[in-house]
Design an enzyme around this catalytic site. Sequence first.
Site, short mmCIF file in Angstrom:
data_model
loop_
_atom_site.label_atom_id
_atom_site.label_comp_id
_atom_site.label_asym_id
_atom_site.label_seq_id
_atom_site.Cartn_x
_atom_site.Cartn_y
_atom_site.Cartn_z
N GLU A 35 0.81 -1.23 0.00
CA GLU A 35 0.00 0.00 0.00
C GLU A 35 0.85 1.28 0.00
OE1 GLU A 35 -3.22 0.65 -0.38
OE2 GLU A 35 -3.73 -1.47 -0.60
N GLY A 36 2.03 1.22 0.59
CA GLY A 36 2.92 2.39 0.59
C GLY A 36 3.28 2.78 -0.84
N HIS A 37 3.72 1.78 -1.62
CA HIS A 37 4.04 2.05 -3.02
C HIS A 37 2.80 2.54 -3.78
CE1 HIS A 37 7.05 -1.32 -2.15
NE2 HIS A 37 7.83 -0.31 -2.49
N GLN A 153 16.64 9.55 1.94
CA GLN A 153 16.65 9.34 0.49
C GLN A 153 15.93 10.48 -0.23
OE1 GLN A 153 15.91 5.45 -1.61
NE2 GLN A 153 13.85 6.28 -1.78
P1 AMP Z 1 11.29 0.64 -2.18
O1 AMP Z 1 10.59 -0.29 -3.09
O2 AMP Z 1 11.35 0.19 -0.75
O3 AMP Z 1 12.61 1.12 -2.72
O4 AMP Z 1 10.38 1.94 -2.12
C1 AMP Z 1 10.00 2.64 -3.29
C2 AMP Z 1 9.40 3.95 -2.89
O5 AMP Z 1 8.25 3.73 -2.07
C3 AMP Z 1 10.35 4.84 -2.08
O6 AMP Z 1 10.19 6.19 -2.51
C4 AMP Z 1 9.86 4.64 -0.67
O7 AMP Z 1 10.14 5.74 0.18
C5 AMP Z 1 8.37 4.50 -0.89
N1 AMP Z 1 7.76 3.77 0.24
C6 AMP Z 1 8.11 2.56 0.72
N2 AMP Z 1 7.35 2.25 1.80
C7 AMP Z 1 6.52 3.30 2.00
C8 AMP Z 1 5.50 3.58 2.97
N3 AMP Z 1 5.19 2.76 3.95
N4 AMP Z 1 4.85 4.76 2.85
C9 AMP Z 1 5.14 5.65 1.87
N5 AMP Z 1 6.09 5.43 0.94
C10 AMP Z 1 6.76 4.28 1.00
#
Ligand code: AMP
Length: 283
Positions: A35-37, A153
């Site tokens: 859900e974050g992504h 980041q």
């Molecule tokens: P990652 O796949 O972990 O490299 O994350 C890809 C993008 O999704 C990055 O910009 C992260 O900061 C963002 N992201 C990961 N988890 C979350 C979350 N729980 N809430 C908001 N953004 C997120």
Amino acid sequence: MKIISSIKEMQRISDELRLQSKKIAVVPTMGYLHEGHLSLMKIAKINSDVLVTTIFVNPTQFGPNEDFNTYPRDIESDKELAGSIGTDILFIPTREEMYPSDFLTYIEIEKITNVLEGKSRPTHFRGVTTVVAKLFNITKPNIAVFGQKDAQQAIVIQQMVKNLNFDIEILIAPIVRESDGLAMSSRNTYLSEAERKESVALYQSLQLAKKLIEDGEWNCSLIISEMKKLISTKPSAKIDYISIADAETLEELPVLQDGKRMLISLAVRFGTTRLIDNIIITK
Ligand code: AMP
């Protein structure tokens, strides 16, 4: 949804879209989408005409003893989720496509990459900025969306965009959390049941800091020591760092500063799983 793995083809399509004056948004991810992504994709979608989501587990941002090989992957589920939010193009390059054997070029941002995550993971940000710059040149976006979850980041990428004059608007999306407060992360899947229960201490410690500050505390080491106390009640937790810093320069603050945006961030290991979390506060 179009799925593309060739850099040349992605660039050609982006060129075409730009000729048609379409606004391109990119959401770079390492996949195992949650859900974050998806929240980033939703923000990207409403701010653009074409949404490009990228999935690439970037080897250069992992240290030699980190989890590159075991990083969770589920491309089929990722395709379904990315499509459900309205991703128009899913860019999934191979490692060889991104890093051919003659690859020699890296982007390094100074100073703000040497603290916090950069201190514990010395080559991490060099890998992040290099791959993000490549993805910018490949997808040619007008907008890129990153998450506040990776606070440092986000700051490092904004610095890179400013210093290297990338003509791209950077949007930072709020942290999406599980119902008990744990920030969503692909790495949460590593946690045992017991560790998962204890991992809520990250969020609880940030809430405790917020409460102490609201109740009038200004002394950062005192706030940090209360956060440490709370986390130390969890048997599997091992603190890597807890920091209260200026949210722009990332300089540590001995006392809170009036009117400044401040970043309270921490990294804690639960067993072998390293988790990060943060909040921004203003006094
Ligand atoms: P990652 O796949 O972990 O490299 O994350 C890809 C993008 O999704 C990055 O910009 C992260 O900061 C963002 N992201 C990961 N988890 C979350 C979350 N729980 N809430 C908001 N953004 C997120």
